[in-house]
Motif scaffolding. Structure first.
Motif, PDB file in Angstrom:
ATOM      1  N   MET A   1       0.867  -1.191   0.070  1.00 58.66           N
ATOM      2  CA  MET A   1       0.003  -0.149  -0.123  1.00 58.66           C
ATOM      3  C   MET A   1       0.795   1.165   0.082  1.00 58.66           C
ATOM      4  O   MET A   1       2.016   1.164   0.438  1.00 58.66           O
ATOM      5  N   GLN A   2       0.245   2.440  -0.357  1.00 60.76           N
ATOM      6  CA  GLN A   2       1.163   3.538  -0.550  1.00 60.76           C
ATOM      7  C   GLN A   2       0.258   4.663  -0.580  1.00 60.76           C
ATOM      8  O   GLN A   2      -1.150   4.738  -0.993  1.00 60.76           O
ATOM      9  N   ILE A   3       0.642   5.697  -0.206  1.00 60.22           N
ATOM     10  CA  ILE A   3      -0.083   7.257  -0.231  1.00 60.22           C
ATOM     11  C   ILE A   3      -0.145   7.191  -1.951  1.00 60.22           C
ATOM     12  O   ILE A   3       0.765   6.851  -2.831  1.00 60.22           O
ATOM     13  N   THR A   4      -1.438   7.855  -2.584  1.00 61.50           N
ATOM     14  CA  THR A   4      -1.380   8.014  -4.017  1.00 61.50           C
ATOM     15  C   THR A   4      -1.477   9.555  -4.343  1.00 61.50           C
ATOM     16  O   THR A   4      -1.910  10.466  -3.512  1.00 61.50           O
ATOM     17  N   ASP A   5      -1.199   9.883  -5.610  1.00 63.01           N
ATOM     18  CA  ASP A   5      -1.184  11.274  -6.158  1.00 63.01           C
ATOM     19  C   ASP A   5      -2.783  11.733  -6.481  1.00 63.01           C
ATOM     20  O   ASP A   5      -3.312  12.593  -6.935  1.00 63.01           O
ATOM     21  N   ILE A   6      -3.581  10.288  -6.628  1.00 63.84           N
ATOM     22  CA  ILE A   6      -5.014  10.513  -7.090  1.00 63.84           C
ATOM     23  C   ILE A   6      -5.736  11.235  -6.120  1.00 63.84           C
ATOM     24  O   ILE A   6      -6.023  10.920  -4.933  1.00 63.84           O
ATOM     25  N   SER A   7      -6.334  12.532  -6.682  1.00 67.23           N
ATOM     26  CA  SER A   7      -6.905  13.463  -5.719  1.00 67.23           C
ATOM     27  C   SER A   7      -7.955  13.039  -4.908  1.00 67.23           C
ATOM     28  O   SER A   7      -8.123  13.619  -3.864  1.00 67.23           O
ATOM     29  N   TRP A   8      -8.733  12.129  -5.465  1.00 69.18           N
ATOM     30  CA  TRP A   8     -10.032  11.668  -4.587  1.00 69.18           C
ATOM     31  C   TRP A   8     -10.010  10.738  -3.596  1.00 69.18           C
ATOM     32  O   TRP A   8     -10.706  10.222  -3.051  1.00 69.18           O
ATOM     33  N   CYS A   9      -8.397  10.213  -3.381  1.00 69.36           N
ATOM     34  CA  CYS A   9      -8.631   9.145  -2.492  1.00 69.36           C
ATOM     35  C   CYS A   9      -7.064   9.650  -1.723  1.00 69.36           C
ATOM     36  O   CYS A   9      -6.444  10.297  -2.210  1.00 69.36           O
ATOM     37  N   THR A  10      -6.647   8.730  -0.811  1.00 71.23           N
ATOM     38  CA  THR A  10      -5.699   8.936   0.217  1.00 71.23           C
ATOM     39  C   THR A  10      -4.684   8.026  -0.125  1.00 71.23           C
ATOM     40  O   THR A  10      -3.292   8.203  -0.351  1.00 71.23           O
ATOM     41  N   TYR A  11      -4.940   6.634  -0.347  1.00 72.63           N
ATOM     42  CA  TYR A  11      -3.906   5.621  -0.769  1.00 72.63           C
ATOM     43  C   TYR A  11      -4.314   4.510  -1.550  1.00 72.63           C
ATOM     44  O   TYR A  11      -5.605   4.642  -2.094  1.00 72.63           O
ATOM     45  N   SER A  12      -3.424   3.981  -2.064  1.00 70.30           N
ATOM     46  CA  SER A  12      -3.944   2.764  -3.260  1.00 70.30           C
ATOM     47  C   SER A  12      -3.516   1.533  -2.540  1.00 70.30           C
ATOM     48  O   SER A  12      -2.385   1.416  -1.688  1.00 70.30           O
ATOM     49  N   TRP A  13      -4.213   0.440  -3.025  1.00 68.24           N
ATOM     50  CA  TRP A  13      -3.752  -0.967  -2.699  1.00 68.24           C
ATOM     51  C   TRP A  13      -3.982  -1.907  -3.747  1.00 68.24           C
ATOM     52  O   TRP A  13      -5.161  -1.846  -4.340  1.00 68.24           O
ATOM     53  N   ASN A  14      -2.874  -2.586  -4.306  1.00 69.83           N
ATOM     54  CA  ASN A  14      -3.191  -3.326  -5.550  1.00 69.83           C
ATOM     55  C   ASN A  14      -3.044  -4.796  -5.334  1.00 69.83           C
ATOM     56  O   ASN A  14      -2.063  -5.464  -5.618  1.00 69.83           O
ATOM     57  N   PRO A  15      -3.848  -5.289  -4.798  1.00 74.17           N
ATOM     58  CA  PRO A  15      -3.698  -6.902  -4.737  1.00 74.17           C
ATOM     59  C   PRO A  15      -4.039  -7.601  -5.879  1.00 74.17           C
ATOM     60  O   PRO A  15      -3.757  -8.870  -5.892  1.00 74.17           O
ATOM     61  N   VAL A  16      -4.345  -6.930  -6.884  1.00 73.70           N
ATOM     62  CA  VAL A  16      -4.185  -7.384  -8.278  1.00 73.70           C
ATOM     63  C   VAL A  16      -3.362  -6.130  -9.089  1.00 73.70           C
ATOM     64  O   VAL A  16      -3.814  -5.130  -8.792  1.00 73.70           O
ATOM     65  N   THR A  17      -2.586  -6.977  -9.981  1.00 73.86           N
ATOM     66  CA  THR A  17      -2.139  -6.013 -10.998  1.00 73.86           C
ATOM     67  C   THR A  17      -2.416  -6.468 -12.495  1.00 73.86           C
ATOM     68  O   THR A  17      -2.369  -7.764 -12.518  1.00 73.86           O
ATOM     69  N   GLY A  18      -2.397  -5.739 -13.303  1.00 77.76           N
ATOM     70  CA  GLY A  18      -2.473  -6.098 -14.791  1.00 77.76           C
ATOM     71  C   GLY A  18      -4.249  -6.158 -15.278  1.00 77.76           C
ATOM     72  O   GLY A  18      -4.995  -6.290 -14.181  1.00 77.76           O
ATOM     73  N   CYS A  19      -4.482  -5.894 -16.309  1.00 81.78           N
ATOM     74  CA  CYS A  19      -5.812  -6.191 -16.987  1.00 81.78           C
ATOM     75  C   CYS A  19      -5.681  -6.125 -18.368  1.00 81.78           C
ATOM     76  O   CYS A  19      -4.530  -6.724 -18.955  1.00 81.78           O
ATOM     77  N   THR A  20      -7.053  -6.348 -18.904  1.00 84.51           N
ATOM     78  CA  THR A  20      -7.026  -6.216 -20.503  1.00 84.51           C
ATOM     79  C   THR A  20      -7.909  -5.155 -20.776  1.00 84.51           C
ATOM     80  O   THR A  20      -8.966  -4.988 -20.384  1.00 84.51           O
ATOM     81  N   ARG A  21      -7.596  -4.496 -21.888  1.00 83.39           N
ATOM     82  CA  ARG A  21      -8.331  -3.312 -22.550  1.00 83.39           C
ATOM     83  C   ARG A  21      -9.850  -3.795 -22.786  1.00 83.39           C
ATOM     84  O   ARG A  21      -9.970  -4.942 -23.498  1.00 83.39           O
ATOM     85  N   CYS A  22     -10.597  -3.205 -22.442  1.00 81.51           N
ATOM     86  CA  CYS A  22     -12.420  -3.564 -22.314  1.00 81.51           C
ATOM     87  C   CYS A  22     -13.298  -2.668 -22.745  1.00 81.51           C
ATOM     88  O   CYS A  22     -14.470  -2.660 -22.961  1.00 81.51           O
ATOM     89  N   GLY A  23     -12.706  -1.277 -23.292  1.00 83.00           N
ATOM     90  CA  GLY A  23     -13.556  -0.309 -23.568  1.00 83.00           C
ATOM     91  C   GLY A  23     -12.730   0.768 -24.138  1.00 83.00           C
ATOM     92  O   GLY A  23     -11.584   0.864 -24.158  1.00 83.00           O
ATOM     93  N   PRO A  24     -13.356   1.698 -24.858  1.00 83.82           N
ATOM     94  CA  PRO A  24     -12.760   2.756 -25.347  1.00 83.82           C
ATOM     95  C   PRO A  24     -12.035   3.958 -24.769  1.00 83.82           C
ATOM     96  O   PRO A  24     -10.816   4.345 -25.024  1.00 83.82           O
ATOM     97  N   GLU A  25     -12.350   3.906 -23.170  1.00 85.21           N
ATOM     98  CA  GLU A  25     -11.356   4.748 -22.309  1.00 85.21           C
ATOM     99  C   GLU A  25     -10.169   4.008 -22.114  1.00 85.21           C
ATOM    100  O   GLU A  25      -9.065   4.578 -21.828  1.00 85.21           O
TER     101      GLU A  25
END
Ligand code: SF4
Length: 283
Positions: A1-25
């Protein structure tokens, strides 16, 4: 876990990493760029793959980290109790993640009532199909970046899918790459709006009138709104929504950083920690 720069939250926690593109965004996915860049380092951990986040590579790029499941229980919370973005570098509801692993992540959230756990998925259909007993300190969201009639595939159907999740709910209209039109926000507890972060020659610029249209609908439904950022090279650029006063025609910039009420269970847990002097925090 760590402090994050994402302004709407305080910390990030990544028990999963990686993904597959699934939409236009997903076209300019920040997590994919970051992980593939990191994978080139000599000291990169073995789970980091330099491969593209496509369906054919999913078994290589998606990793569950059982050793991270207890992190929220053990973390020092240097900024005090806060909001934890769950899986900021992937998607918890990716098909390579087992039901039991997802359940374990939710169980950890329940065991940490002093924190708010913010889940976000582009696969709300799977989240809705699973029988999860969501704790009240969790809020589950989906991303909607495009609407009907545009050049990109419409993603507004995810809102209906999300409503099948028995939890507090939120919508991330980020990156807003097209107008989304009129959307049904019934049952939604929070709305975040933002433009795309990517190099200038790749990003799809958000127009403020698109963001304002979402803002107006959320306002009309009495839903708290967080305006995160304009489109820009880096996350967090210009966190102000430009609106025009309909009577005077004067433009003004609004700072809109609202959150839903903190759940009672979280308020109680924080008060209990406060009473026994358990809060860490850089005070
Ligand atoms: S769902 Fe999210 S993490 Fe996965 S590829 Fe798309 S933007 Fe990236």
């Amino acid at each position: 876990m760590q402090i994050t720069d994402i302004s709407w939250c305080t910390y990030s926690w990544n028990p999963v990493t990686g993904c597959t593109r699934c939409g236009p965004e997903c076209e300019n996915c920040y997590a994919e760029r970051f992980m593939r860049r990191q994978a080139k380092r000599d000291d990169a951990p073995a789970y980091m793959s330099g491969k593209a986040w496509t369906r054919e590579n999913e078994n290589e790029v998606v990793t569950c980290h059982p050793d991270r499941l207890d992190e929220p229980l053990e973390y020092s919370y240097p900024d005090g109790p806060g909001r934890i973005f769950v899986v900021s570098f992937g998607d918890l509801f990716h098909r390579c993640v087992s039901d039991s692993f997802i359940q374990s992540v939710v169980d950890t959230a329940r065991e940490c009532p002093a924190q708010e756990f913010v889940f976000l998925t582009k696969r709300p259909d799977r989240a809705a199909q699973m029988e999860i007993d969501w704790p009240t300190n969790a809020i589950v969201g989906t991303s909607v970046g495009s609407g009907p009639g545009g050049e990109e595939p419409d993603t507004t159907h995810r809102i209906d899918q999300l409503r099948g999740v028995d939890a507090r709910l939120w919508i991330s209209f980020e990156p807003l790459i097209e107008p989304v039109g009129d959307v049904d926000l019934s049952g939604i507890d929070w709305v975040v709006i933002g433009g795309e972060s990517a190099p200038a020659d790749e990003r799809r610029e958000m127009e403020h009138v698109w963001a304002k249209a979402v803002y107006d609908q959320a306002r009309a439904a009495d839903i708290p709104v967080y305006y995160k950022q304009d489109s820009g090279a880096k996350p967090g650029e210009n966190p102000y929504l430009t609106v025009q006063d309909p009577e005077t025609g004067v433009f003004k910039q609004l700072e809109i950083q609202e959150h839903p009420d903190i759940p009672e269970v979280t308020q109680r847990a924080r008060q209990e920690k406060e009473n026994v002097g358990e809060h860490g925090g850089r005070r």
